[in-house]
Design an enzyme around this catalytic site. Sequence first.
Site, PDB file in Angstrom:
ATOM      1  N   ALA A 153      -4.269  -1.918  11.877  1.00  0.00           N
ATOM      2  CA  ALA A 153      -5.268  -1.175  12.735  1.00  0.00           C
ATOM      3  C   ALA A 153      -5.002  -0.974  14.080  1.00  0.00           C
ATOM      4  CB  ALA A 153      -6.522  -1.657  12.413  1.00  0.00           C
ATOM      5  N   ARG A 187       0.777  -1.035   0.147  1.00  0.00           N
ATOM      6  CA  ARG A 187      -0.018  -0.040   0.053  1.00  0.00           C
ATOM      7  C   ARG A 187       0.785   1.204   0.081  1.00  0.00           C
ATOM      8  NH1 ARG A 187      -5.313  -1.241   1.400  1.00  0.00           N
ATOM      9  NH2 ARG A 187      -5.612   0.703   2.152  1.00  0.00           N
ATOM     10  N   HIS A 232      -6.950 -27.170  29.865  1.00  0.00           N
ATOM     11  CA  HIS A 232      -6.902 -28.152  29.096  1.00  0.00           C
ATOM     12  C   HIS A 232      -8.383 -28.630  29.065  1.00  0.00           C
ATOM     13  CE1 HIS A 232      -5.690 -31.970  27.524  1.00  0.00           C
ATOM     14  NE2 HIS A 232      -6.611 -32.740  28.111  1.00  0.00           N
TER      15      HIS A 232
END
Length: 457
Positions: free
Chosen positions: A311, A263, A436
């Site tokens: 973001a 970008r 677990h």
Amino acid sequence: MAASEYDVAILGGGTGGYTAAIRAAQLEQRVVLVEQAKLGGTCLHLGCIPTKALLESSNLFHKLHARGSEYGISGEVKFDAATVASRRDAIVNQLWKGVQGLMKKNRIDVIEGHGTMTGRDSIQVGEQTVKAKAVIVATGSRPRGLPGVEFDGRRVINSDHAVLATEIPQSVAIIGAGAIGVEFATYYRQLGAEVTLVEALPRLVPLEDEEVSKVMLQAFKKSGIDCRVNARVREVRPAEEGVTLQLEDGEVRAEQLLIAIGRVANSEDCGLQEAGVECDQRGFVKTNEWMRTNEAGIWAIGDVVGGYLLAHAAAHEGVTAVEDIAGRRIQAMEQDLITRCTYSTPEIASVGLTETQAREQGHEVKSGKFPFLANGRALIHGETEGFAKLIADGKTGQLLGAHVVGVQATELIAEPALARLFQGDAWEIGRNIHPHPTLTEVLGEAALAVDGAALNI
Ligand code: NAD
């Protein structure tokens, strides 16, 4: 119209900008936010949120369609692109309303329109002049194109087009195997498209740890994605019926071409040059660790400053800048603490250094790895590809980096990221009592493996 006087003016209302605005309001600053399109920016409208909504649908479809019988589920499964798109839009709209509500709740003035800096303390929006003691530039980024190739939104597209599309191409070529490339490769492949992924560098997701790239290549090949690494694109020929890519060593034809090669910063057309703000050669605004630019009174955050275009990084940069402005410094930005997440299948997440980077920085390295294949919960999910890998300093034991590739990697990375924030050691993650059966146990085991003490392998 008369000039208004604010403590902080923010140019751009994406994740970085609106988060900075909220923090500024909390710190009792008089704050104004200027946004030319929609509050929420790329992440909310064209990036993180809509793409993950699409991937949620494609993942579910693929799992039921291709693997339902494994789970004892049978029957015809159909993908309805229109409903998928309306679900995507509903999620985006709900969050968009939320952001607008947050602006009201925090009494943030929002001005709609294109803002241009006309000095170090002033922004012009149409007829209106906004004056503020501090300005934060948060104007974001946009998809980068290939020189000489035009995005027509039909045959040759970028991620902005792909995320809003309502039809799935039968075949697609993707240039670039970074985050966007591998996420859309996953999406299209899960929906049955023929996918060719073209990457210039020698491996997929080249910024990740090398072992992560290996798992990605194996998984993508297994899913039927044609992966071309070390591939140079010589020419792109769009035509009515599809696109032809001329590579150095062959040709790829597809109905559509998605270009995902990074970008570029939105640092033009907003008066930065006139205000004297310095950018690097690629157009990203230069800042220090408090997000200050070279000009007193001007800060910059988010994609427009480069680094990781993420973001959550932008949001933290916004908070950092505002706290600096308000004289309430808490913590400077540290790139090494930013988690990186990619929502492909398998997912990828990382924080801190790769093994190679750790060695290059002079650390004596020890590392531990644990495969999802040996984790009960991963087996229950039916997702056993990949591993968690922790990298520690050989002398001090300090955790230098964590890399997870596999099911829910993007959720799992928060634990080692917190350990890095606390400057923790790898063994401490091993001593953390993981519930677990959960996927989190792979991190505990990888941490124990750093000292050769993994228990379940
Ligand atoms: P990227 O920089 O992550 O990856 C681009 C890839 O394209 C690189 O691997 C590069 O080597 C390759 N490339 C560049 N030119 C090429 C060429 N001519 N031929 C073949 N390959 C070429 O960029 P992206 O994937 O477009 O993403 C843009 C930004 O958005 C990134 O910073 C990314 O982190 C961010 N993003 C993040 C997420 C996420 O976190 N899940 C998702 C989407 C985007």
